[in-house]
Every structure is written in C-alpha cells, then in structure tokens.
Motif scaffolding. Sequence first.
Motif, short mmCIF file in Angstrom:
data_model
loop_
_atom_site.label_atom_id
_atom_site.label_comp_id
_atom_site.label_asym_id
_atom_site.label_seq_id
_atom_site.Cartn_x
_atom_site.Cartn_y
_atom_site.Cartn_z
N ILE A 36 0.84 -1.20 0.00
CA ILE A 36 0.00 0.00 0.00
C ILE A 36 0.87 1.25 0.00
CG2 ILE A 36 -1.69 1.34 1.33
CD1 ILE A 36 -2.87 -1.39 2.25
N VAL A 83 -12.84 0.12 3.25
CA VAL A 83 -12.25 -0.86 4.16
C VAL A 83 -13.37 -1.58 4.89
CG1 VAL A 83 -10.77 -1.16 6.18
CG2 VAL A 83 -10.20 0.59 4.49
N VAL A 136 -6.83 3.94 -1.78
CA VAL A 136 -7.77 3.18 -0.95
C VAL A 136 -9.18 3.74 -1.15
CG1 VAL A 136 -8.42 2.50 1.39
CG2 VAL A 136 -6.00 2.66 0.77
N ILE A 147 -9.33 -4.57 2.18
CA ILE A 147 -9.01 -3.21 1.76
C ILE A 147 -9.12 -3.16 0.24
CG2 ILE A 147 -7.29 -1.36 1.78
CD1 ILE A 147 -6.12 -2.62 4.30
N THR A 184 -3.20 1.29 6.11
CA THR A 184 -3.56 2.33 5.15
C THR A 184 -2.72 3.58 5.28
OG1 THR A 184 -5.25 3.33 6.58
CG2 THR A 184 -5.95 1.51 5.13
#
Length: 379
Positions: A136, A147, A144, A270, A192
Amino acid sequence: MIRVGLIGAGYIGNVHLEQLVRIGGVQVTKIVDNTIELAKKAATKYGIESYSSDWKDVVDDPTIDVIHNCTPNKYHFEINKRALLAGKQILSEKPLAMTLEEAQELWELSVKKNAVTGVDFCYRYYPVVQEAAARIRNGDLGIVRMVHGTWFQDWLSMETDYSWRLEKAENGDSNVMADLGSHWFDLIQYLTGQRITEVIGDFATLIPTRKKPKSQVLAFQHIEEVDSEEFRCELEEYAAVHFRLEGNIPGSFTTSQVCNGRKSETAFEIYGTNCSYAWNHKDATRLWIGHRFKANEELIENANLMYPEAAQYAVLPAGHPLGYHDAVKHLFEDFYSAIENGAGAEDTMQRPTFFTGYEEMRILAAVLKSVRNRSWETI
C-alpha cells in the motif's frame, strides 16, 4: 543485559514470558502477580530469580530497566505512570488506560521523560500483514476506496462464561470494542497510513445475566461446575462501527465474542483502485490479492517474494509458517531495538508506542460517545 520486570502472570503475561526468553540481551529478573501462586509458578517455569505479589516491588526496583505491564485494564494507568516517573521503559498491554484522559497523560509523560514505550498491538507484525502495508505504501493497491473487517470469537458465548473484561470496575466502559476493536483499528490505521476521523457505533449486551465464579478465572478459561453467583453484565459483547478514514474513505467493522464456532477470526478487506487485499487470522500466512481483469492471487508467506521491509519478519523458509507468538516476538524485538538505539519517545506508525495507545483511546472515546448519542462523532 537489559533487566526486565513483568507484572501480571495470567494468560497474556505468559505469552510475554515465552517471547522474552527468545530475545537475546534481555533477562526477566522479577515477576509479580497479586495471586502469589501464579507469580511463583511462572518464576519456577522460566527460571526467574524472584517473585512477589506487590507490583511496586518491580516498579521501584532500581535494577530493573524495563516494565512489561500485563495486568487487567484498571491497573494500567497507575503502574504505567509510576514506572515512567521511576525512569523505566515500558511495554504495556492494551488498551493503554481506562479513559482517554489517562491515556493522554501517559503519552505526554512519556514524551517528558523521553521514554521508549510500546503497546502490544501485535497483529500488525504478521509477515504478510507487513507485506500488505508495504504494498500500500509503495502504491501497488492504488488509492484506498473502502475498508471492511470483522473479528469474531466464541469464548463468552455461554451464560457460564465469565471474564473480568465484562466488569466496568475492572475493564472500563467497553468490553469487546476496547479489547478487539483497539487491535483491529490499529491494523487498519497502520495498513492504510490513514487515521480514523469519524465514527458511528452500535453496542449490544447479548447475555445480560451471567454466572460469575466465586474463585479466580483466567482469560479464555471455561469452567462449568463451580460455585457461582448471578452477575449482571453492563458491557457489550457485540459492537459494530461505521467509520471514515482521512480523505473521507468509508469503512465498517463488526466484532463479537458470542459467535459459536469462531475461535479468533480477525479479518480485514481493503479495496483500492488497482487491486484489493484481504487477510484472515485463521490463515495468517496468506494474503489474498484481488483483481478485476486477471486471475486473483494468493501470496503465501515467503521472504523471497516480499518487500524488504516486510521480508525481515518472514524469518523461516517458505512453507514454515510463523504464528501468534512470533508476531508478539517481532513487536518485542522492535521495542528492544528502539531501547538499544536510544529512540526515546519517538512518534512512529511503524512501531506502536504510547502515542498509538492514546490514538486508539481517542477512537474508543468517540465510539462510546456515538453509542450514547446515536450519532456520528468526530475524532
């Protein structure tokens, strides 16, 4: 040799001891539990030179460098504060304290004392979780988008099941959200790189009346035929939270300890603009990678296929799975490396510190306020 004093010889205290004996340059020299029999048993098993029933014997000992605080929540603040004032480095169990105000005071005091601190948010230390975080950070996921996650257990699914975590005086204002939720939100913020900004929560007490044993019960211990008394439970064994990460990224999380058949299933998903990542604790060596226009993938823990920052935690050859104890050991190694390197009270998302514990208490306080007000709350 770094000399360690450990307070609390129950379930999690023994997890700490098992990993401390695996770390070079560290020696546990004193152990404390208010049940002296537990302290003696642990001291005998691990060859610890002294034991006691008074935690001040460890905190006030000038020969002790580091405190591992493995006590129930109600003791966290007092022990952690006195240890900081005594000039100790501290690794504490979570949550960091009973209230947000206590957690903030501990964080600020740790900065004032420039102490190396840690909180046992160990699930981020599984190698493929580290790999997901590295991917990530390196842009593989893209942006992103959302979630999702769950954490289900069944160890409190019967009315004869009891834990101190169900009592406000011992645990604080939340049970499962403070316990499992703090771990899960630490995972998501670490993975994240984004912090939780808003929450709306829902709690439920599914077994309001339980049978409380009159004798001591350890965590995860199930006892059916014992002398007990009726206990009215005020805290939740179910919690659900909708939340927003920075950038208005939506997410959801549901957790409970009354799900028959689910032993400890921690999961996250995610979803990004390029692909998706998913992980479940019951298959802890596997990272699922989802695609739209090509076959989905599954990465099995393998240092040769991982980013270097994640591969350092995959210390066995591929096909030799690491587990929960290893994740705890990796966290401890990072903590003791910080001590050796003179890191002080640094604020880093890579290693969980008292600032991390304070952040998790901010999330919990907002969720509790949301449950009371039945509204979205800003952190």
